[in-house]
Design an enzyme around this catalytic site. Structure first.
Site, PDB file in Angstrom:
ATOM      1  N   TYR A  98       0.846  -1.208   0.000  1.00 11.75           N
ATOM      2  CA  TYR A  98       0.000   0.000   0.000  1.00 11.75           C
ATOM      3  C   TYR A  98       0.874   1.247   0.000  1.00 11.75           C
ATOM      4  O   TYR A  98       0.585   2.217  -0.693  1.00 11.75           O
ATOM      5  CB  TYR A  98      -0.940   0.006   1.213  1.00 11.75           C
ATOM      6  CG  TYR A  98      -1.951   1.128   1.104  1.00 11.75           C
ATOM      7  CD1 TYR A  98      -3.170   0.904   0.469  1.00 11.75           C
ATOM      8  CD2 TYR A  98      -1.671   2.401   1.591  1.00 11.75           C
ATOM      9  CE1 TYR A  98      -4.086   1.928   0.305  1.00 11.75           C
ATOM     10  CE2 TYR A  98      -2.581   3.428   1.435  1.00 11.75           C
ATOM     11  CZ  TYR A  98      -3.785   3.190   0.795  1.00 11.75           C
ATOM     12  OH  TYR A  98      -4.680   4.195   0.634  1.00 11.75           O
ATOM     13  N   PHE A 102      -7.201  21.616 -24.906  1.00 15.20           N
ATOM     14  CA  PHE A 102      -7.518  20.198 -25.022  1.00 15.20           C
ATOM     15  C   PHE A 102      -8.753  19.941 -24.156  1.00 15.20           C
ATOM     16  O   PHE A 102      -8.913  20.559 -23.111  1.00 15.20           O
ATOM     17  CB  PHE A 102      -6.356  19.281 -24.621  1.00 15.20           C
ATOM     18  CG  PHE A 102      -6.714  17.841 -24.863  1.00 15.20           C
ATOM     19  CD1 PHE A 102      -6.791  17.369 -26.161  1.00 15.20           C
ATOM     20  CD2 PHE A 102      -7.058  17.000 -23.827  1.00 15.20           C
ATOM     21  CE1 PHE A 102      -7.203  16.059 -26.417  1.00 15.20           C
ATOM     22  CE2 PHE A 102      -7.475  15.692 -24.074  1.00 15.20           C
ATOM     23  CZ  PHE A 102      -7.541  15.224 -25.370  1.00 15.20           C
ATOM     24  N   THR A 103      -9.587  19.001 -24.614  1.00 11.79           N
ATOM     25  CA  THR A 103     -10.919  18.819 -24.005  1.00 11.79           C
ATOM     26  C   THR A 103     -10.870  18.651 -22.481  1.00 11.79           C
ATOM     27  O   THR A 103     -11.450  19.455 -21.749  1.00 11.79           O
ATOM     28  CB  THR A 103     -11.608  17.596 -24.639  1.00 11.79           C
ATOM     29  OG1 THR A 103     -10.719  16.479 -24.572  1.00 11.79           O
ATOM     30  CG2 THR A 103     -11.962  17.857 -26.089  1.00 11.79           C
ATOM     31  N   ASP A 129       2.016  20.194 -20.590  1.00 10.32           N
ATOM     32  CA  ASP A 129       1.321  18.932 -20.837  1.00 10.32           C
ATOM     33  C   ASP A 129       2.304  18.056 -21.602  1.00 10.32           C
ATOM     34  O   ASP A 129       2.526  18.229 -22.799  1.00 10.32           O
ATOM     35  CB  ASP A 129       0.050  19.173 -21.656  1.00 10.32           C
ATOM     36  CG  ASP A 129      -0.730  17.883 -21.878  1.00 10.32           C
ATOM     37  OD1 ASP A 129      -0.133  16.798 -21.743  1.00 10.32           O
ATOM     38  OD2 ASP A 129      -1.935  17.961 -22.185  1.00 10.32           O
ATOM     39  N   LYS A 135       0.115   7.603 -23.578  1.00 14.27           N
ATOM     40  CA  LYS A 135       0.551   7.911 -24.953  1.00 14.27           C
ATOM     41  C   LYS A 135       2.057   7.622 -25.080  1.00 14.27           C
ATOM     42  O   LYS A 135       2.449   6.472 -25.200  1.00 14.27           O
ATOM     43  CB  LYS A 135       0.234   9.373 -25.301  1.00 14.27           C
ATOM     44  CG  LYS A 135      -1.241   9.636 -25.580  1.00 14.27           C
ATOM     45  CD  LYS A 135      -2.058   9.740 -24.350  1.00 14.27           C
ATOM     46  CE  LYS A 135      -3.422  10.333 -24.572  1.00 14.27           C
ATOM     47  NZ  LYS A 135      -4.217  10.334 -23.322  1.00 14.27           N
ATOM     48  N   ARG A 188     -12.940  15.541 -34.153  1.00 10.57           N
ATOM     49  CA  ARG A 188     -12.231  16.595 -33.424  1.00 10.57           C
ATOM     50  C   ARG A 188     -12.624  17.916 -34.076  1.00 10.57           C
ATOM     51  O   ARG A 188     -11.848  18.579 -34.738  1.00 10.57           O
ATOM     52  CB  ARG A 188     -10.708  16.403 -33.494  1.00 10.57           C
ATOM     53  CG  ARG A 188     -10.211  15.120 -32.878  1.00 10.57           C
ATOM     54  CD  ARG A 188      -9.996  15.139 -31.366  1.00 10.57           C
ATOM     55  NE  ARG A 188     -11.176  15.045 -30.550  1.00 10.57           N
ATOM     56  CZ  ARG A 188     -11.143  14.893 -29.227  1.00 10.57           C
ATOM     57  NH1 ARG A 188     -10.010  14.786 -28.578  1.00 10.57           N
ATOM     58  NH2 ARG A 188     -12.251  14.838 -28.530  1.00 10.57           N
ATOM     59  N   PHE A 228     -18.857  15.058 -26.468  1.00 11.86           N
ATOM     60  CA  PHE A 228     -18.493  14.181 -27.589  1.00 11.86           C
ATOM     61  C   PHE A 228     -18.455  12.709 -27.199  1.00 11.86           C
ATOM     62  O   PHE A 228     -18.658  11.837 -28.031  1.00 11.86           O
ATOM     63  CB  PHE A 228     -17.133  14.594 -28.171  1.00 11.86           C
ATOM     64  CG  PHE A 228     -16.053  14.690 -27.140  1.00 11.86           C
ATOM     65  CD1 PHE A 228     -15.832  15.870 -26.454  1.00 11.86           C
ATOM     66  CD2 PHE A 228     -15.281  13.576 -26.823  1.00 11.86           C
ATOM     67  CE1 PHE A 228     -14.850  15.940 -25.469  1.00 11.86           C
ATOM     68  CE2 PHE A 228     -14.295  13.646 -25.856  1.00 11.86           C
ATOM     69  CZ  PHE A 228     -14.089  14.832 -25.168  1.00 11.86           C
TER      70      PHE A 228
HETATM   71  C1  P71 Z   1      -6.674  11.248 -27.004  1.00  7.87           C
HETATM   72  C2  P71 Z   1      -6.740  11.361 -25.539  1.00  7.87           C
HETATM   73  C3  P71 Z   1      -7.771  10.564 -24.785  1.00  7.87           C
HETATM   74  C4  P71 Z   1      -9.045  11.285 -24.936  1.00  7.87           C
HETATM   75  C5  P71 Z   1      -9.333  12.328 -24.085  1.00  7.87           C
HETATM   76  C6  P71 Z   1     -10.483  13.059 -24.288  1.00  7.87           C
HETATM   77  C7  P71 Z   1     -11.294  12.762 -25.350  1.00  7.87           C
HETATM   78  C8  P71 Z   1     -11.019  11.699 -26.172  1.00  7.87           C
HETATM   79  C9  P71 Z   1      -9.894  10.972 -25.964  1.00  7.87           C
HETATM   80  C10 P71 Z   1      -5.834  12.583 -23.719  1.00  7.87           C
HETATM   81  C11 P71 Z   1      -5.033  13.665 -23.296  1.00  7.87           C
HETATM   82  C12 P71 Z   1      -4.247  14.398 -24.248  1.00  7.87           C
HETATM   83  C13 P71 Z   1      -3.536  15.500 -23.834  1.00  7.87           C
HETATM   84  C14 P71 Z   1      -2.725  16.292 -24.787  1.00  7.87           C
HETATM   85  C15 P71 Z   1      -4.319  15.188 -21.611  1.00  7.87           C
HETATM   86  C16 P71 Z   1      -5.045  14.086 -21.959  1.00  7.87           C
HETATM   87  C17 P71 Z   1      -5.846  13.387 -20.920  1.00  7.87           C
HETATM   88  N1  P71 Z   1      -5.969  12.273 -25.000  1.00  7.87           N
HETATM   89  N2  P71 Z   1      -3.579  15.873 -22.523  1.00  7.87           N
HETATM   90  O1  P71 Z   1      -5.986  12.066 -27.624  1.00  7.87           O
HETATM   91  O2  P71 Z   1      -4.177  14.044 -25.535  1.00  7.87           O
HETATM   92  O3  P71 Z   1      -5.203  12.223 -20.545  1.00  7.87           O
HETATM   93  O4  P71 Z   1      -6.790  10.445 -21.318  1.00  7.87           O
HETATM   94  O5  P71 Z   1      -4.937   9.944 -19.721  1.00  7.87           O
HETATM   95  O6  P71 Z   1      -6.883  11.239 -18.975  1.00  7.87           O
HETATM   96  O7  P71 Z   1      -7.306  10.333 -27.548  1.00  7.87           O
HETATM   97  P1  P71 Z   1      -6.004  10.901 -20.131  1.00  7.87           P
END
Ligand code: P71
Length: 499
Positions: free
Chosen positions: A114, A166-167, A257, A300, A424, A491
């Site tokens: 833990y 970013f979303t 980021d 990623k 997108r 979305f």
């Molecule tokens: C991508 C994603 C995953 C995603 C997120 C939202 C809508 C659809 C798909 C996530 C990112 C990203 C950047 C630059 C932070 C996050 C969040 N991307 N910054 O591109 O690209 O990270 O998904 O691990 O929570 O499909 P998280």
């Protein structure tokens, strides 16, 4: 712009694997003699992935009638398809990578204590070594880190400038009471502008904002490298260096980021004078050195299926992050992850900064981009690191933006071949919290996102041919209407119907 891939990563000459049995493509006469490899057709030496396949996962493709039914059931939203209904899944490169044999072996070394798991210290070490931040807080994924940083670094009423939204990032900044202001260079909003660093912050826009609102009202500069919503476009080292100077003059912090910062380092190595012979590892470290901290979706660049972190230089901020993480994610030495996940992440970080890995990763994205460009398919140029972004406005000039051209294109691609892509455009952009109207982004894009180390060149060929088929039939598309709209990050779960 010339890629350095062919010269540095040449396929070994003793390889004589025969490709057989592509039963989806029987249109070419069997007796036709193949006289050119793809490399030769593209005017370069061929190159190959720096790995071989040890475990395979079968792929299936359901028939056209079943795809039509599946899409209707999913409300024309590719997020709502079941993955069993998908053939080649290009929804995202997030958490979809293939882990290496070393990472899988690392999973067996998980210390599931833990508190104080040994894998936490391995991860801390990897982040210090490659990103250079001394204080690490692990989180379950990127948005967990965004949540913690937004809550600790933003006071309600403040402004957060950034190089395109970013979303999830903007949603957390807004939930913490900030207003996001876009300060990316204008070129980023133009899919045809071929400037090499379209992710850069416009220093004049930033300086003007500081002047207008006052430095005290700026929570921090939110700097993404590469910029996802602009098409995976990079930020130059010169830009981050100048940003550091500007922000230091005004006492403003810079948080990065770092989700695709290794891919950003590749573009610096390729395009920025003075960095041609520097290793990715060095470039990444220098880039991060100009920032005060970072948040990361390790799903990623870092080649894991789950995981993230936030890391900072400032001890006081670290102290606050460490108190909050126990409330939202888990103890500060696991942050919602298992020990084995942290081990896989530590190994993934090391693998991600290998030059041959990134050359092959971005090379595969470019291969698809080159095919599509050659056929005149409209998309964002230059091609970025993680995906091809098709320009849906140019596919469907007869559709208004609120008839959802990019959502329509994602639906058409799925119907044609079972390939899953992601909208997108206007749907992802959501609504302005003040006016309630749609945000109407200049870019209306459909993303073909390439998972790391998962698909082969043959998969890219199948994708390219499907995109071409949909492009050739573009005049028949009628667009969509939104019939269900969730309040947050719409979305993901919005539903549509044909017009
Ligand atoms: C991508 C994603 C995953 C995603 C997120 C939202 C809508 C659809 C798909 C996530 C990112 C990203 C950047 C630059 C932070 C996050 C969040 N991307 N910054 O591109 O690209 O990270 O998904 O691990 O929570 O499909 P998280």
């Amino acid at each position: 712009m010339e890629s350095r891939l062919p010269r540095q990563n040449v396929q070994s000459p003793h390889c004589s694997v025969e490709m057989t049995g592509n039963h989806f493509h029987t249109t070419q006469p069997r007796e036709r003699r193949v006289t050119h490899t793809m490399g030769q057709q593209l005017g370069r030496r061929s190159w190959a992935e720096p790995w071989k396949i040890k475990v395979v996962e079968p792929l299936y493709r359901i028939g056209a009638a079943d795809r039509k039914r599946a899409l209707e059931t999913a409300g024309y939203n590719t997020f709502l398809l079941r993955s069993d209904e998908v053939y080649i899944d290009l929804l995202t490169d997030s958490g979809t990578s293939a882990m290496s044999d070393r990472q899988w072996a690392g999973m067996m070394l998980g210390d599931e204590a833990y508190a104080g798991s040994r894998n936490f210290y391995r991860l801390e070490d990897a982040v210090r070594t490659y990103y250079g931040y001394p204080h690490l807080v692990p989180t379950h994924q990127g948005r967990g880190a965004e949540h913690l940083l937004s809550k600790t670094a933003i006071k309600p009423g403040q402004v957060v400038p950034g190089n395109m939204y970013f979303t999830t990032t903007r949603a957390h900044q807004e939930l913490a009471g900030a207003e996001f202001v876009d300060v990316i260079v204008d070129e980023a909003h133009d899919p045809d502008d071929r400037t090499p660093f379209k992710g850069n912050v416009d220093l004049i826009k930033l300086e003007r904002l500081v002047h207008d609102v006052g430095a005290d009202r700026i929570a921090y500069l939110s700097l993404a490298a590469t910029v996802n919503m602009a098409g995976g476009q990079p930020v130059s080292m010169a830009n981050v260096r100048e940003l550091r100077a500007l922000c230091s003059r005004h006492g403003i912090r810079i948080f990065l980021d770092a989700t695709r910062a290794v891919e950003n380092a590749f573009f610096i190595q390729e395009r920025e004078p003075g960095y041609e012979t520097r290793s990715l590892r060095d470039i990444l470290f220098e880039f991060c050195s100009y920032t005060d901290g970072a948040w990361m979706s390790a799903k990623k660049d870092s080649l894991v299926n789950i995981g993230g972190w936030v890391a900072v230089r400032d001890e006081e901020l670290f102290e606050e992050l460490r108190s909050l993480v126990v409330l939202y994610e888990g103890l500060h030495t696991y942050g919602g992850l298992a020990g084995r996940d942290m081990e896989a992440m530590a190994i993934g970080i090391e693998e991600s900064v290998q030059d041959d890995h990134i050359r092959s990763r971005i090379g595969q994205v470019r291969y698809l981009g080159d095919l599509l460009s050659g056929w005149g398919i409209p998309m964002v140029n230059p091609v970025g690191g993680h995906a091809i972004f098709l320009n849906a406005r140019c596919f469907y000039p007869h559709l208004a933006q609120d008839q959802f051209p990019a959502q329509t294109l994602a639906a058409e691609l799925y119907l044609d071949s079972g390939i899953r892509s992601m909208e997108r455009g206007i749907v992802s952009a959501g609504r302005d919290p003040d006016t309630g109207d749609h945000h109407r982004p200049a870019l209306e894009l459909t993303r073909l996102t390439i998972p790391r180390r998962v698909y082969t060149q043959a998969h890219m060929d199948v994708v390219a041919e499907s995109v071409k088929a949909v492009y050739d039939a573009r005049a028949n598309s009628r667009g969509l209407v939104m019939v269900h709209e969730p309040r947050l990050l719409r979305f993901f779960q919005a539903r549509f119907a044909p017009r």
